[in-house]
Design an enzyme around this catalytic site. Structure first.
Site, PDB file in Angstrom:
ATOM      1  N   ARG A 180      -5.636  22.113  59.234  1.00  0.00           N
ATOM      2  CA  ARG A 180      -6.709  21.108  59.194  1.00  0.00           C
ATOM      3  C   ARG A 180      -8.116  21.901  59.059  1.00  0.00           C
ATOM      4  O   ARG A 180      -9.174  21.385  58.481  1.00  0.00           O
ATOM      5  CB  ARG A 180      -6.716  20.255  60.533  1.00  0.00           C
ATOM      6  CG  ARG A 180      -8.008  19.408  60.659  1.00  0.00           C
ATOM      7  CD  ARG A 180      -7.675  18.251  61.657  1.00  0.00           C
ATOM      8  NE  ARG A 180      -7.276  18.888  62.917  1.00  0.00           N
ATOM      9  CZ  ARG A 180      -7.827  19.499  63.807  1.00  0.00           C
ATOM     10  NH1 ARG A 180      -9.089  19.735  63.700  1.00  0.00           N
ATOM     11  NH2 ARG A 180      -7.271  19.972  64.783  1.00  0.00           N
ATOM     12  N   TYR A 218     -21.937   3.936  42.292  1.00  0.00           N
ATOM     13  CA  TYR A 218     -20.286   3.276  42.651  1.00  0.00           C
ATOM     14  C   TYR A 218     -20.120   2.515  43.814  1.00  0.00           C
ATOM     15  O   TYR A 218     -20.921   2.754  44.722  1.00  0.00           O
ATOM     16  CB  TYR A 218     -19.286   4.722  42.898  1.00  0.00           C
ATOM     17  CG  TYR A 218     -18.081   4.562  43.150  1.00  0.00           C
ATOM     18  CD1 TYR A 218     -17.193   3.828  42.524  1.00  0.00           C
ATOM     19  CD2 TYR A 218     -17.476   4.906  44.403  1.00  0.00           C
ATOM     20  CE1 TYR A 218     -15.916   3.348  42.936  1.00  0.00           C
ATOM     21  CE2 TYR A 218     -16.341   4.708  44.693  1.00  0.00           C
ATOM     22  CZ  TYR A 218     -15.389   4.040  43.977  1.00  0.00           C
ATOM     23  OH  TYR A 218     -14.090   3.689  44.508  1.00  0.00           O
ATOM     24  N   ASP A 256     -24.623  13.044  43.023  1.00  0.00           N
ATOM     25  CA  ASP A 256     -23.143  12.724  42.566  1.00  0.00           C
ATOM     26  C   ASP A 256     -23.057  13.145  41.146  1.00  0.00           C
ATOM     27  O   ASP A 256     -23.732  12.563  40.205  1.00  0.00           O
ATOM     28  CB  ASP A 256     -22.846  11.308  42.873  1.00  0.00           C
ATOM     29  CG  ASP A 256     -21.210  11.144  42.568  1.00  0.00           C
ATOM     30  OD1 ASP A 256     -20.643  11.901  41.635  1.00  0.00           O
ATOM     31  OD2 ASP A 256     -20.771  10.140  43.084  1.00  0.00           O
TER      32      ASP A 256
END
Length: 375
Positions: free
Chosen positions: A47, A99, A171
Site C-alpha cells: 500500500r 467528465y 486533466d
C-alpha cells in the site's frame, strides 16, 4: 531522450537477477525487513510502495516532464485526492464542461465536506476572473473537455492562477503528453485516467497525478495515496506501463483517423454538428494550433434528430461498438446524456466517439451506412 524513447524505456530496467527485458511482476504485499529493523531495499508494504508502482510513477513523471507522479486505482481516485489535499472552506474554480464523475465528486462529496466550488466556462477568461475569491486555491479544467471538446488556453489560465496564488490543474487524459504538454505551458499539476490511452486496451483501471515540483502539496497527495489506500495493484501498474510503450504510435494513428472522420461527418447531411478541435470552424481551433501537436482521437457529433434517432443510429453500426470509456484500440461510441443522468446538460442527440485503430476506410463506411440506411 525524445518522448518516443522515454515511452519505451522509462520504468523498464533490465532485471538484475535474470536479465529479463520485460518488467517482472511483484505481487508481494509485504517485504522482508533486516535484522536491525531496516528496509534497505526500499519497500515495506505494498500500500505504501511497490516496485511496479514505482516504475510506473517514474515513467509518468518523465513523460509529462514533472518531478513526481502518484499512481491511483482509478482516474476518479486521482482527481479525488487532488481536491482532498485542500482544506474545508478552500475554494475551487472548475470548468462547467467536465467528465460527469468529476462533477459528482465536487458536488456530492466535497461540497458537503466543506469545499467551495464555482463552475464556470473557463474558456471565457472574463467569467474565470469574475469567479475568483480570496480563498481560491485551484483552477481545474480539461482541454479538450468531455464531451463538448471545449479548448482552454492553458498558458493564460495558468497565469491567472499564479497571479492569485492558486494552482492550475489540467486533466490531460484525452491528449496525453504525446499531443499536449500542460506542465510546459504553465500548469502545476496534471491528472490522468490511465485507464484510457495510457493503458490503451480497455483492460486495466487506473489514474495518476503528476506534479511539476515535489512540494508540500505533492507530499500531501502522496500521503493521501498511501494512507487512504486507493492504490493500483501491481499487475494494473504492469499493464499500464506496458501500454505506454506503444502510446506514441497509437496517438498518431488515433489522431489521423479522427481528423479524417471529423471532416467526413462535418459535411454529412444527416449530421447537425461536429465537435472536433482540428476543424477550422471549431471555436478553439486557433488555441489548439498553439498547444497541441495533433488534434486527438476523440470527437463528438450531433445527429439530425432526437435521442431516439441518435440511439437508432448506434444500433446500425457494425464495427464501432456501443460502450462507455475511450482510448482503446477499438472504436467506441456512446450516447452521453443517458450516461450522465437527469442532470446532464449534454444535447440529447449527441454521441461521443472514441476513434480506434481500425482501418479508417472501414470506419468511414460503417458511419456512412448507419447514417444513410435508416430502418
Amino acid at each position: 531522450m525524445k518522448i518516443e524513447t522515454k515511452a519505451i524505456h522509462l520504468g523498464h530496467e533490465v532485471d538484475p537477477l535474470t536479465g529479463a527485458i520485460a518488467a517482472p511482476l511483484h505481487l508481494s504485499t509485504t517485504f522482508e525487513r533486516e535484522a536491525d529493523g531496516s528496509y534497505p531495499r526500499g519497500h515495506i508494504y505494498t500500500r505504501l510502495s511497490n516496485p511496479n508502482r514505482d516504475a510506473l510513477e517514474k515513467c509518468l513523471a518523465g513523460l509529462e516532464g514533472g518531478e513526481g507522479a502518484v499512481a491511483f486505482a482509478s482516474g476518479l481516485a486521482a482527481i479525488m485526492n487532488v481536491f482532498q489535499a485542500l482544506s474545508p472552506n478552500d475554494h475551487v474554480i472548475a470548468s462547467q464542461d467536465l467528465y460527469h464523475g468529476t462533477t459528482h465528486i465536487l458536488q456530492d462529496i466535497l461540497e458537503p465536506w466543506g469545499l467551495q466550488v464555482s463552475f464556470v466556462d473557463v474558456t471565457d477568461l472574463d467569467q474565470l476572473e469574475g469567479a475568483i475569491q480570496e480563498n481560491t486555491k485551484i483552477i481545474y479544467f480539461e482541454t479538450p473537455s468531455n464531451p463538448l471538446l471545449k479548448i482552454t488556453d492553458i498558458s493564460r489560465v495558468a497565469a491567472i492562477a499564479h497571479r492569485i496564488g492558486a494552482l492550475c490543474v489540467c486533466d490531460n487524459t484525452w491528449p496525453t503528453p504525446i499531443l499536449q504538454r500542460p506542465l510546459e505551458l504553465g500548469a502545476d499539476i496534471v491528472v490522468h485516467s490511465t485507464t484510457k490511452y495510457f493503458g490503451g486496451h480497455s483492460d486495466v483501471l487506473g489514474g495518476a497525478v503528476i506534479s511539476k515540483v515535489k512540494d508540500a502539496f505533492f507530499d500531501r497527495i502522496r500521503m493521501l495515496q498511501q494512507i487512504g489506500g486507493a492504490v493500483p495493484a501491481p499487475f494494473d501498474c504492469w499493464l499500464v506501463l506496458r501500454g505506454i510503450q506503444t502510446l506514441c504510435c497509437r496517438m498518431k494513428n488515433h489522431s489521423e483517423s479522427a481528423f479524417a472522420i471529423a471532416k467526413f461527418l462535418d459535411k454529412h447531411p444527416n449530421v447537425e454538428k461536429v465537435y472536433y478541435p482540428g476543424l477550422a470552424n471549431h471555436p478553439g481551433h486557433d488555441i489548439v494550433l498553439k498547444q497541441m501537436s495533433q488534434f486527438g482521437g476523440m470527437l463528438s457529433f450531433q445527429i439530425k434528430g432526437d435521442k431516439e434517432e441518435a440511439l437508432a443510429f448506434t444500433g446500425r453500426l457494425r464495427i464501432i461498438r456501443r460502450a462507455t470509456s475511450l482510448g482503446g484500440v477499438e472504436s467506441l461510441i456512446e450516447h452521453r446524456a443517458s450516461i450522465e443522468g437527469p442532470q446532464s446538460k449534454t444535447p440529447d442527440n449527441l454521441l461521443r466517439f472514441s476513434v480506434g485503430l481500425e482501418n479508417v476506410d472501414d470506419l468511414l463506411t460503417d458511419l456512412d451506412e448507419a447514417l444513410t440506411k435508416k430502418e
